[in-house]
Design a protein around this motif. Structure first.
Motif, PDB file in Angstrom:
ATOM      1  N   TRP A   1      -6.862   8.078   6.399  1.00 32.94           N
ATOM      2  CA  TRP A   1      -6.906   8.877   5.181  1.00 32.94           C
ATOM      3  C   TRP A   1      -8.078   8.474   4.295  1.00 32.94           C
ATOM      4  N   THR A   2      -8.089   7.248   3.873  1.00 36.43           N
ATOM      5  CA  THR A   2      -9.070   6.845   2.876  1.00 36.43           C
ATOM      6  C   THR A   2     -10.479   6.801   3.454  1.00 36.43           C
ATOM      7  N   GLY A   3     -11.485   6.953   2.558  1.00 33.34           N
ATOM      8  CA  GLY A   3     -12.863   7.015   3.024  1.00 33.34           C
ATOM      9  C   GLY A   3     -13.170   8.354   3.661  1.00 33.34           C
TER      10      GLY A   3
ATOM     11  N   ILE B   1       0.851  -1.196   0.000  1.00 32.72           N
ATOM     12  CA  ILE B   1       0.000   0.000   0.000  1.00 32.72           C
ATOM     13  C   ILE B   1       0.885   1.243   0.000  1.00 32.72           C
ATOM     14  N   ASP B   2       0.659   2.109  -0.957  1.00 30.21           N
ATOM     15  CA  ASP B   2       1.407   3.361  -1.091  1.00 30.21           C
ATOM     16  C   ASP B   2       0.490   4.510  -0.678  1.00 30.21           C
ATOM     17  N   MET B   3       0.721   5.038   0.526  1.00 30.32           N
ATOM     18  CA  MET B   3      -0.166   6.081   1.042  1.00 30.32           C
ATOM     19  C   MET B   3      -0.040   7.388   0.251  1.00 30.32           C
TER      20      MET B   3
ATOM     21  N   GLY C   1      -5.629   1.267   7.641  1.00 27.67           N
ATOM     22  CA  GLY C   1      -5.390  -0.073   8.172  1.00 27.67           C
ATOM     23  C   GLY C   1      -6.501  -1.054   7.890  1.00 27.67           C
ATOM     24  N   ALA C   2      -7.426  -0.680   7.007  1.00 30.51           N
ATOM     25  CA  ALA C   2      -8.598  -1.544   6.804  1.00 30.51           C
ATOM     26  C   ALA C   2      -8.883  -1.780   5.321  1.00 30.51           C
ATOM     27  N   GLY C   3      -7.866  -2.218   4.610  1.00 34.79           N
ATOM     28  CA  GLY C   3      -8.114  -2.711   3.266  1.00 34.79           C
ATOM     29  C   GLY C   3      -8.147  -1.678   2.173  1.00 34.79           C
TER      30      GLY C   3
ATOM     31  N   GLY D   1     -10.835   3.934  -0.279  1.00 33.15           N
ATOM     32  CA  GLY D   1     -12.226   4.338  -0.400  1.00 33.15           C
ATOM     33  C   GLY D   1     -13.136   3.811   0.684  1.00 33.15           C
ATOM     34  N   VAL D   2     -12.642   2.908   1.510  1.00 33.44           N
ATOM     35  CA  VAL D   2     -13.472   2.300   2.561  1.00 33.44           C
ATOM     36  C   VAL D   2     -13.468   3.205   3.798  1.00 33.44           C
ATOM     37  N   SER D   3     -14.646   3.649   4.218  1.00 37.51           N
ATOM     38  CA  SER D   3     -14.754   4.458   5.437  1.00 37.51           C
ATOM     39  C   SER D   3     -14.742   3.539   6.647  1.00 37.51           C
ATOM     40  N   SER D   4     -13.742   3.729   7.513  1.00 40.33           N
ATOM     41  CA  SER D   4     -13.564   2.867   8.678  1.00 40.33           C
ATOM     42  C   SER D   4     -12.794   3.640   9.728  1.00 40.33           C
TER      43      SER D   4
END
Length: 418
Positions: free
Chosen positions: A389-391, A114-116, A376-378, A381-384
């Protein structure tokens, strides 16, 4: 006739003892993380070990530090031998502080796939100017472990013109050379006891206990990361070096072993300061590393190790998930500024929510950079709650775009070539 030098020294020592005794008898104390400590007879601007007991200088006691520091910001890094690039970066950082905010993002060190930085670019069309890396898994068994390529990733990002920060989830030094990744922990205060280590900073008579096995194990750990920092130096990479992060934990509870609660009467903060200063001495003077800008992240002014070993003061802020106001965090900014006697630049070294640059400017809380924590959750685009960052659990898509395109925010494309 004036007293002899020996007599004068004895008089000064007696005076200090009487002053300390008077302060103690008068009940003058300083409260640090819920525990009271006597005020020192002398005033060296920090903690001391006087007459067999630990004490706090009056002007160092957090309760007495209620105003911004008055001493000017240093013109050069605390390391007098800092290399030319490190000096140039420090000078630039000092120059933009109070005018701009550097966009930062932590890498996902435990998953090299994963490249942040790319996730940031995908959501905003911009790359962060600063990436944060971690030495967490260096020294663990298993050459295939994710996380053991952070040095290479940092060099690659620096070669793109980016700035590099490193922190270190320092695993149990007593197991670092022998244990697998799931056996050597860095926590001291997790509800799940299996995640904790009992390792404690060795202190005896007010100093690090150089005769203890733990002292050599600490040196082995410092030497381990010195190899990686040397590789970065050889690649002409300056490191914003943030060791012993979040030292005071949650109000002094001690999340990590370098800030753990102690049963031997040694103040947690004092032990941590001894370790910080020892690490500085060993990396700079023993290993000759002059590519480091030292970033303190103790979270509590009573844990501040001294203006001579800190370039930048910082704090980590994780707000609750219902706080989408994106405030400037002025109170934390001011508290962090009051940790030092000198005016140190102030950074937001970890965050969930990114402060709104308009609010930063309005409040005057000029964070030198922000550093959003990783995912840290896949998939992207996943909101968690595990995706910082993502979601959109923390920062909405609109807010992220606003921040990264704001005229006061420095992204990778706006960095000078140092």
């Amino acid at each position: 006739m004036p007293p002899s030098p020996v007599a004068a020294i004895k008089l000064l020592a007696l005076s200090a003892m009487l002053t300390l005794s008077a302060a103690t008898l008068a009940g003058e104390t300083c409260t640090v993380n819920g525990k009271s400590w006597p005020l020192c007879g002398g005033d060296n601007g920090g903690w001391s070990f006087e007459n067999g007991q630990y004490c706090v200088a009056r002007n160092f006691c957090p309760a007495n530090r209620t105003s911004a520091p008055a001493i000017a910001t240093r013109a050069a890094p605390v390391d007098a031998k800092a290399n030319p690039k490190t000096r140039a970066i420090y000078t630039w950082l000092r120059g933009i502080w109070g005018k701009s905010i550097i966009a930062g993002q932590t890498d996902l060190s435990w998953d090299d796939t994963i490249d942040m930085a790319e996730r940031v670019h995908a959501d905003t069309g911009k790359y962060p100017a600063l990436m944060g890396f971690d030495f967490m898994d260096y020294g663990m068994n298993g050459t295939a472990l994710s996380g053991q390529h952070q040095t290479e990733e940092a060099i690659a990002f620096a070669n793109k013109g980016g700035l590099v920060s490193f922190h270190w989830h320092w695993r149990d030094p007593s197991l670092l050379k022998t244990a697998r990744v799931n056996q050597a922990r860095f926590y001291a205060h997790e509800p799940d006891a299996d995640k904790n280590t009992s390792f404690t900073i060795p202190v005896a008579n007010g100093a690090l206990d150089a005769n203890s096995p733990a002292y050599q194990q600490i040196n082995d750990g410092i030497d381990l990361v010195a190899v990686q920092l040397k590789r970065l130096a050889d690649a002409n990479v300056t490191v914003l070096w943030r060791p012993l992060h979040e030292a005071s934990g949650n109000n002094g509870d001690g999340w990590f072993w370098w800030g753990r609660a102690r049963a031997d009467g040694v103040p947690q903060a004092y032990a941590n300061i001894l370790l910080w200063r020892h690490m500085y001495e060993r990396l700079v003077k023993v290993h000759g590393l002059h590519n480091l800008i030292w970033v303190w992240n103790g979270q509590d002014p009573a844990w501040y190790p001294g203006d001579d070993v800190v370039d930048i003061a910082s704090v980590d802020i994780y707000d609750k998930a219902d706080n989408k106001t994106y405030g400037a965090q002025l109170a934390k900014y001011r508290q962090t500024a009051q940790a030092s006697a000198e005016k140190k630049p102030i950074a937001l070294s970890e965050n969930s929510y990114i402060p709104d640059p308009d609010k930063i400017r309005a409040d005057g809380a000029w964070w030198l950079w922000f550093m959003t924590w990783n995912d840290g959750a896949g998939p992207a685009g996943v909101s968690s709650p595990n995706n910082f960052w993502t979601g959109e659990y923390f920062n909405t898509a609109a807010h992220k775009r606003k921040v990264y395109h704001h005229p006061n925010v420095i992204t990778l494309d706006k960095l000078p070539r140092f």
